[in-house]
Write a protein that holds these residues in place. Structure first.
Motif, PDB file in Angstrom:
ATOM      1  N   SER A  19      47.795  36.237  38.552  1.00  0.00           N
ATOM      2  CA  SER A  19      49.056  35.617  38.142  1.00  0.00           C
ATOM      3  C   SER A  19      49.650  36.383  36.978  1.00  0.00           C
ATOM      4  O   SER A  19      48.961  36.649  35.985  1.00  0.00           O
ATOM      5  N   SER A  20      50.935  36.759  37.089  1.00  0.00           N
ATOM      6  CA  SER A  20      51.634  37.393  35.967  1.00  0.00           C
ATOM      7  C   SER A  20      53.099  37.528  36.346  1.00  0.00           C
ATOM      8  O   SER A  20      53.466  37.332  37.501  1.00  0.00           O
ATOM      9  N   THR A  21      53.919  37.868  35.359  1.00  0.00           N
ATOM     10  CA  THR A  21      55.262  38.297  35.703  1.00  0.00           C
ATOM     11  C   THR A  21      55.158  39.656  36.382  1.00  0.00           C
ATOM     12  O   THR A  21      54.270  40.455  36.060  1.00  0.00           O
ATOM     13  N   LEU A  22      56.047  39.940  37.330  1.00  0.00           N
ATOM     14  CA  LEU A  22      55.894  41.124  38.171  1.00  0.00           C
ATOM     15  C   LEU A  22      56.393  42.398  37.510  1.00  0.00           C
ATOM     16  O   LEU A  22      55.731  43.436  37.548  1.00  0.00           O
ATOM     17  N   GLN A  23      57.564  42.339  36.891  1.00  0.00           N
ATOM     18  CA  GLN A  23      58.180  43.579  36.446  1.00  0.00           C
ATOM     19  C   GLN A  23      57.585  44.122  35.160  1.00  0.00           C
ATOM     20  O   GLN A  23      57.250  45.302  35.071  1.00  0.00           O
ATOM     21  N   GLU A  24      57.394  43.267  34.130  1.00  0.00           N
ATOM     22  CA  GLU A  24      56.955  43.810  32.846  1.00  0.00           C
ATOM     23  C   GLU A  24      55.482  44.223  32.868  1.00  0.00           C
ATOM     24  O   GLU A  24      55.052  45.016  32.035  1.00  0.00           O
ATOM     25  N   LEU A  25      54.710  43.738  33.812  1.00  0.00           N
ATOM     26  CA  LEU A  25      53.275  44.040  33.848  1.00  0.00           C
ATOM     27  C   LEU A  25      52.885  44.772  35.129  1.00  0.00           C
ATOM     28  O   LEU A  25      51.742  44.662  35.575  1.00  0.00           O
ATOM     29  N   TRP A  74      52.084  38.780  28.665  1.00  0.00           N
ATOM     30  CA  TRP A  74      52.539  39.662  27.585  1.00  0.00           C
ATOM     31  C   TRP A  74      53.670  38.988  26.813  1.00  0.00           C
ATOM     32  O   TRP A  74      53.425  38.158  25.946  1.00  0.00           O
ATOM     33  N   GLU A  75      54.937  39.265  27.179  1.00  0.00           N
ATOM     34  CA  GLU A  75      56.049  38.736  26.388  1.00  0.00           C
ATOM     35  C   GLU A  75      56.939  37.765  27.167  1.00  0.00           C
ATOM     36  O   GLU A  75      57.520  36.855  26.588  1.00  0.00           O
ATOM     37  N   ARG A  76      57.053  37.930  28.476  1.00  0.00           N
ATOM     38  CA  ARG A  76      57.998  37.148  29.261  1.00  0.00           C
ATOM     39  C   ARG A  76      57.350  35.894  29.846  1.00  0.00           C
ATOM     40  O   ARG A  76      56.220  35.926  30.331  1.00  0.00           O
ATOM     41  N   TYR A  77      58.108  34.796  29.791  1.00  0.00           N
ATOM     42  CA  TYR A  77      57.654  33.517  30.353  1.00  0.00           C
ATOM     43  C   TYR A  77      57.932  33.433  31.838  1.00  0.00           C
ATOM     44  O   TYR A  77      57.229  32.761  32.584  1.00  0.00           O
ATOM     45  N   GLY A  78      58.953  34.162  32.288  1.00  0.00           N
ATOM     46  CA  GLY A  78      59.275  34.152  33.703  1.00  0.00           C
ATOM     47  C   GLY A  78      60.453  33.233  34.023  1.00  0.00           C
ATOM     48  O   GLY A  78      60.872  32.390  33.222  1.00  0.00           O
ATOM     49  N   VAL A  80      62.716  30.345  35.565  1.00  0.00           N
ATOM     50  CA  VAL A  80      62.598  28.931  35.922  1.00  0.00           C
ATOM     51  C   VAL A  80      63.606  28.645  37.039  1.00  0.00           C
ATOM     52  O   VAL A  80      64.827  28.763  36.836  1.00  0.00           O
ATOM     53  N   ALA A  81      63.110  28.322  38.200  1.00  0.00           N
ATOM     54  CA  ALA A  81      63.976  28.102  39.363  1.00  0.00           C
ATOM     55  C   ALA A  81      64.822  26.837  39.188  1.00  0.00           C
ATOM     56  O   ALA A  81      64.442  25.930  38.434  1.00  0.00           O
ATOM     57  N   PRO A  82      65.950  26.773  39.880  1.00  0.00           N
ATOM     58  CA  PRO A  82      66.768  25.544  39.833  1.00  0.00           C
ATOM     59  C   PRO A  82      65.944  24.326  40.238  1.00  0.00           C
ATOM     60  O   PRO A  82      65.087  24.395  41.129  1.00  0.00           O
ATOM     61  N   ASP A  83      66.174  23.244  39.536  1.00  0.00           N
ATOM     62  CA  ASP A  83      65.479  21.970  39.788  1.00  0.00           C
ATOM     63  C   ASP A  83      64.002  22.013  39.389  1.00  0.00           C
ATOM     64  O   ASP A  83      63.245  21.093  39.728  1.00  0.00           O
ATOM     65  N   GLU A  84      63.550  23.082  38.739  1.00  0.00           N
ATOM     66  CA  GLU A  84      62.176  23.162  38.249  1.00  0.00           C
ATOM     67  C   GLU A  84      62.173  23.089  36.725  1.00  0.00           C
ATOM     68  O   GLU A  84      63.135  23.494  36.061  1.00  0.00           O
ATOM     69  N   GLU A  85      61.074  22.591  36.160  1.00  0.00           N
ATOM     70  CA  GLU A  85      60.965  22.468  34.709  1.00  0.00           C
ATOM     71  C   GLU A  85      60.165  23.602  34.082  1.00  0.00           C
ATOM     72  O   GLU A  85      60.246  23.830  32.871  1.00  0.00           O
ATOM     73  N   VAL A  86      59.359  24.292  34.880  1.00  0.00           N
ATOM     74  CA  VAL A  86      58.533  25.376  34.356  1.00  0.00           C
ATOM     75  C   VAL A  86      58.730  26.610  35.228  1.00  0.00           C
ATOM     76  O   VAL A  86      59.188  26.512  36.379  1.00  0.00           O
ATOM     77  N   SER A  87      58.352  27.763  34.683  1.00  0.00           N
ATOM     78  CA  SER A  87      58.438  29.005  35.457  1.00  0.00           C
ATOM     79  C   SER A  87      57.311  29.064  36.475  1.00  0.00           C
ATOM     80  O   SER A  87      56.333  28.311  36.399  1.00  0.00           O
ATOM     81  N   GLY A  88      57.452  30.008  37.413  1.00  0.00           N
ATOM     82  CA  GLY A  88      56.379  30.209  38.380  1.00  0.00           C
ATOM     83  C   GLY A  88      55.080  30.603  37.702  1.00  0.00           C
ATOM     84  O   GLY A  88      53.989  30.228  38.155  1.00  0.00           O
ATOM     85  N   LEU A  89      55.173  31.346  36.610  1.00  0.00           N
ATOM     86  CA  LEU A  89      53.972  31.774  35.875  1.00  0.00           C
ATOM     87  C   LEU A  89      53.193  30.565  35.376  1.00  0.00           C
ATOM     88  O   LEU A  89      51.966  30.482  35.564  1.00  0.00           O
ATOM     89  N   GLU A  90      53.879  29.612  34.744  1.00  0.00           N
ATOM     90  CA  GLU A  90      53.187  28.424  34.248  1.00  0.00           C
ATOM     91  C   GLU A  90      52.759  27.529  35.394  1.00  0.00           C
ATOM     92  O   GLU A  90      51.686  26.914  35.349  1.00  0.00           O
ATOM     93  N   ASP A  91      53.578  27.460  36.440  1.00  0.00           N
ATOM     94  CA  ASP A  91      53.243  26.608  37.572  1.00  0.00           C
ATOM     95  C   ASP A  91      51.963  27.083  38.243  1.00  0.00           C
ATOM     96  O   ASP A  91      51.134  26.272  38.674  1.00  0.00           O
ATOM     97  N   GLU A  92      51.792  28.407  38.351  1.00  0.00           N
ATOM     98  CA  GLU A  92      50.564  28.938  38.950  1.00  0.00           C
ATOM     99  C   GLU A  92      49.344  28.502  38.146  1.00  0.00           C
ATOM    100  O   GLU A  92      48.313  28.122  38.727  1.00  0.00           O
TER     101      GLU A  92
END
Length: 874
Positions: A19-25, A74-78, A80-92
């Motif tokens: 699990s991670s953000t795709l672009q920065e890592l 690292w630095e990015r939280y990722g 947050v999709a519409p109608d979601e409260e957290v990013s995919g990173l935290e959701d995973e």
């Protein structure tokens, strides 16, 4: 519910969810994937799968089919999709099944980490569900991932067996790990442009950059920040070498070696060991406080010339003036940054402090008055608790202009800083001022107990010290040392941190210089240095016995914190020609010097005593001869080492020190067995006397060591049942007394006796125990031997690849740590030679090359992977 003990075959591989953000890592994801695949596991990564379903459904399905969760941050939280409260990173992370092992890796530095990611990481750190480690480079991440997964696999394998076994020690990597860049407790303000400039210089190929500026300008903080920013550009990251407590140019290489995990055994030139250790590394060395050892500059250029893969970032108040040096001037903070720093430090002592229209001009002028010097700003801001900015400015204006003592020959900004320190000191109460001066004798930090002892003239109540921690001091001379020390911390003249739940204190180099000068001017320097030495002599007396029993691990770590103070006390005693106490301090910590690889340095101390021409007592001469010759026991072509050790043993005998005599006889026996024609009969006689002396003195630690040496004699004489008996009795003694070092030695030797008697499974258990204990202790020599024992086990089983990898790991470990006497104590080479004779030479060479690339944790996991290590027999 999935089984916690499932071990799949290669066609049903364990799945590792990443699990991670795709672009920065992206580079880090590639490194993690490669590490996972090297272990023949299956990476489960978003970019590897088809996407016929919405992302959330996809990673939920991935998680349900996975066996281990790896998180990279690292630095990015990722997003947050519409109608979601957290990013995919935290959701995973939230959707990760509770039973899945979680391995989390956080990249540094992270100057621009998004607040929501900070919140997520804080929550993760406190929920106790995951292993949590930091990394800087993709290579370092790959090493961590591979080692942690190997450990996890070994644990799962062991759990599926009937016999319990010992886990891979979690701190194995510190055995030869370099000292990584420390992370300051406060943010660095106003240096973003400087960090970028230095980073660009390193990226452009500069190999020796010197950050130049007066003390207190912020060179060290800038070097650490620039080093962290540049570490990802170096395959092996960055290491930190602190020279604040090094006053002799000849000891600079020792400091570099210590920071890199290279032992100073005294068996070969240290420069040679460093070149060998660094030969295949690509690393940045951040070397701090070089101005006091300028004569060592040529050693740096020699190391750079010999090792093309390293670069150096050095801080100094003056140029090194050597070839290849590129300088970078560190200037004062600009006005805006100065005010920001003042505000931050002021809030540390007065949380409600704010810049207002009424005080903004005064704050700005305070910063200008101290020339934008960061340390001077901190000292001024610390007074905001009792002085308003206007009052602070008035006092600075009036007093800095008249404070000139000891600083008129310094550069202008240096004068400003010294005057600011003096101004801050003049605001102290008499007891606080006196304590500040006395604390100038400490090197590399100090404990509260040490400060109390030295702060109160080094006097104490009779009979105290029993608990090994507290020193009750006479308060008549020094008042309430704790209260005064607290005031010094509040004034920013002393810094406080916590180490193993104990407070520890440090002073910046320039503040320490000021304090020491004040102490010298008062005429009390020698007296306080003597109190400092007495504290550490008494500490050594208290811990000597604990180093041989259950307190061993704790005290090896705690003495590591005091290493610079121990050196400082020894330098004072040697400089005072106080040979008796200098020898006593050295000898009481023999086990510590040996385990941490510092016997070479101790030898130089004792050589000074032998070369002094002064009349030495029998006991002091015995100690000096012992340290001078014991490190050479394995190389004695003319018998001179054995002769001097015999003299040392006789001197111990004449002075009534049975344990000292017995210990020296161990080294004498080793010397007798080290030649081409070992004198085993004389060695046996020597060791029988040693065993008797240890027993008479009540030293179970010594008795266990003597039994090991008698077992070695029996091995050389092919008396295998006798050797087995000696080693077994030694192991039982060490386990009864909690002596981990002795347990490591005894179990290793017992393994060879078992192997030679054909008991391969028992030998495997013994070698595995030796590996485990050595890794837990950070005993690099013991770890190398244990790995070599496992080489023989793998070779006998015909496992060429495993034997080669372990052999390569051991060789690399020896090279990187400066160990030379391996052939004296190991027998594994014959087993490798047999593989070559059987035609497996090419395959073995490839495996050895692979093994050289293993980290320490990977090597330990490899060694223990097939060890069904049982709980040790009583």
């Amino acid at each position: 519910m999935r089984s916690a003990h499932v071990i799949r075959t290669p066609d049903q591989r364990l799945r590792i969810f990443v699990s991670s953000t795709l672009q920065e890592l992206a580079p880090e994801r590639r490194a993690a994937r490669a590490a996972i695949e090297r272990l023949h596991l299956a990476p489960v990564m978003f970019e590897l799968g088809a996407r016929p379903h919405p992302p959330r459904e996809l990673y939920r399905a991935y998680l349900d089919q996975s066996d281990v969760f790896i998180g990279l941050y690292w630095e990015r939280y990722g997003w947050v999709a519409p109608d979601e409260e957290v990013s995919g990173l935290e959701d995973e992370y939230n959707l990760c099944p509770a039973e899945l092992p979680r391995l989390l890796y956080v990249k540094g530095p992270a100057e621009n980490r998004e607040p929501r990611l900070t919140e997520l990481l804080d929550r993760i750190r406190h929920d106790d569900l995951a292993a949590y480690k930091y990394f800087e480079t993709p290579k370092e991440l790959a090493t961590l991932v591979e080692a942690d997964l190997a450990t996890l696999l070994a644990e799962r394998f062991e759990q599926s067996q009937v016999a319990p076994s010992t886990d891979v020690p979690a701190n194995a990597e510190r055995v030869v790990a370099p000292v990584r860049l420390p992370v300051p407790l406060t943010d660095l303000i106003g240096r973003e442009g400087d960090i970028d400039d230095v980073h660009r210089m390193l990226t452009a190929g500069a190999r020796l950059i010197t950050l130049i500026g007066p003390g207190g300008i912020g060179k060290s903080r800038l070097a650490l920040a620039a080093g962290r920013a540049s570490a990802p550009d170096f395959e092996d990251g960055a290491a930190f070498v602190d020279l604040q407590s090094v006053h002799d140019a000849d000891r600079v290489l020792n400091a570099i070696a210590q920071a890199l995990g290279v032992r100073d055994t005294g068996e070969a030139p240290l420069m040679d060991n460093l070149v060998t250790a660094l030969n295949d590394r690509n690393m940045l060395l951040v070397i701090d406080n070089f101005e006091q050892v300028l004569d060592a500059a040529r050693s740096l250029t020699a190391l750079l010339a010999a090792v093309p893969g390293i670069a150096m970032l050095v801080t100094s108040r003056v140029l090194l003036r050597v070839s290849a040096e590129q300088s970078y001037d560190v200037g004062p903070l600009p006005e805006e940054s100065s005010v920001s720093l003042f505000t931050e430090r002021a809030r540390a002592v007065k949380p409600d402090f704010e810049i207002t229209a009424d005080n903004a001009d005064a704050v700005s002028r305070v910063c200008a008055t101290v020339d934008g010097m960061p340390l001077a700003i901190e000292l001024a801001a610390a007074r905001i608790r009792v002085l308003s900015p206007a009052e602070l400015l008035d006092r600075l204006d009036r007093q800095l202009s008249v404070l000139v003592s000891g600083s008129r020959d310094l550069p202008e900004r240096q004068q400003t800083l010294r005057r600011t320190i003096e101004w801050s000191a003049q605001l102290l109460e008499p007891g606080q001022d006196r304590l500040l001066a006395r604390l100038g004798v400490f090197e590399g930090g100090f404990s509260l107990e040490a400060a109390e002892f030295v702060g109160a003239d080094g006097t104490q109540a009779d009979g105290d010290q029993a608990d090994g921690d507290r020193v009750d001091s006479d308060r008549d001379a020094g008042g309430d040392v704790l209260s005064d020390l607290t005031s010094l911390v509040d004034s920013s003249l002393v810094s406080q941190s916590v180490s193993a739940d104990r407070p520890r204190f440090t002073m910046q180099a320039i503040v320490r210089e000021y304090a020491r000068e004040r102490l010298a001017e008062s005429g009390d320097l020698a007296l306080v240095q003597d109190a400092h030495a007495r504290f550490f002599l008494q500490l050594c007396d208290r811990v000597e016995a604990q180093l041989k029993g259950e307190g061993q691990r704790e005290w090896i770590l705690r003495l590591g914190e005091e290493r610079e103070n121990l050196r400082g006390a020894e330098r004072f005693l040697l400089g005072s020609r106080d040979w008796d106490r200098a020898a006593h301090l050295a000898f009481s910590l023999y086990l510590y010097w040996w385990v941490t690889g510092l016997l070479g340095e101790v030898r130089t101390w004792m050589d000074l005593a032998l070369a002094s021409g002064d009349a030495l007592s029998d006991h002091t001469r015995a100690i000096a001869l012992y340290f001078s010759r014991t490190i050479m026991f394995w190389r004695d072509p003319d018998g001179s080492v054995a002769a001097d050790l015999s003299t040392s043993a006789e001197l111990f005998h004449r002075s009534g020190d049975r344990e000292g005599e017995a210990l020296t006889r161990i080294s004498l026996a080793l010397a007798l067995m080290a030649g081409e024609k070992p004198d085993t009969e004389r060695a046996r006689d020597v060791m029988e006397i040693s065993l008797r002396l240890f027993r008479e003195s009540g030293s179970q630690w010594g008795e266990s060591m003597a039994l090991v040496l008698l077992g070695r004699v029996a091995l050389l004489q092919q008396k295998l049942p006798e050797a087995l008996d000696r080693f077994s009795k030694s192991l039982a003694l060490t386990q009864a007394t909690g002596d981990d070092i002795g347990e490591r030695i005894a179990s290793y030797h017992l393994g060879w006796a078992q192997l030679k008697l054909g008991a391969v499974d028992e030998a495997r258990d013994d070698f595995a125990l030796s590996v485990t204990v050595s890794a837990g202790l950070g005993h690099v020599e013991g770890l190398a031997y244990g790995l070599e024992g496992m080489v023989a086990i793998a070779a006998l089983a015909g496992d060429i690849d495993r034997a080669g990898r372990l052999a390569g790991a051991s060789r690399a470990l020896r090279e990187r740590s400066g160990l030379h006497n391996g052939p004296m104590f190991t027998f594994h080479q014959a087993y490798l030679d047999q593989l070559v004779a059987d035609g497996a030479g090419a395959q073995l060479d490839r495996a050895i090359a692979e093994g050289r690339e293993l980290s320490v944790e990977q090597a330990v996991a490899e060694a223990l992977a097939e060890a069904g290590q049982s709980q040790r027999r009583p």
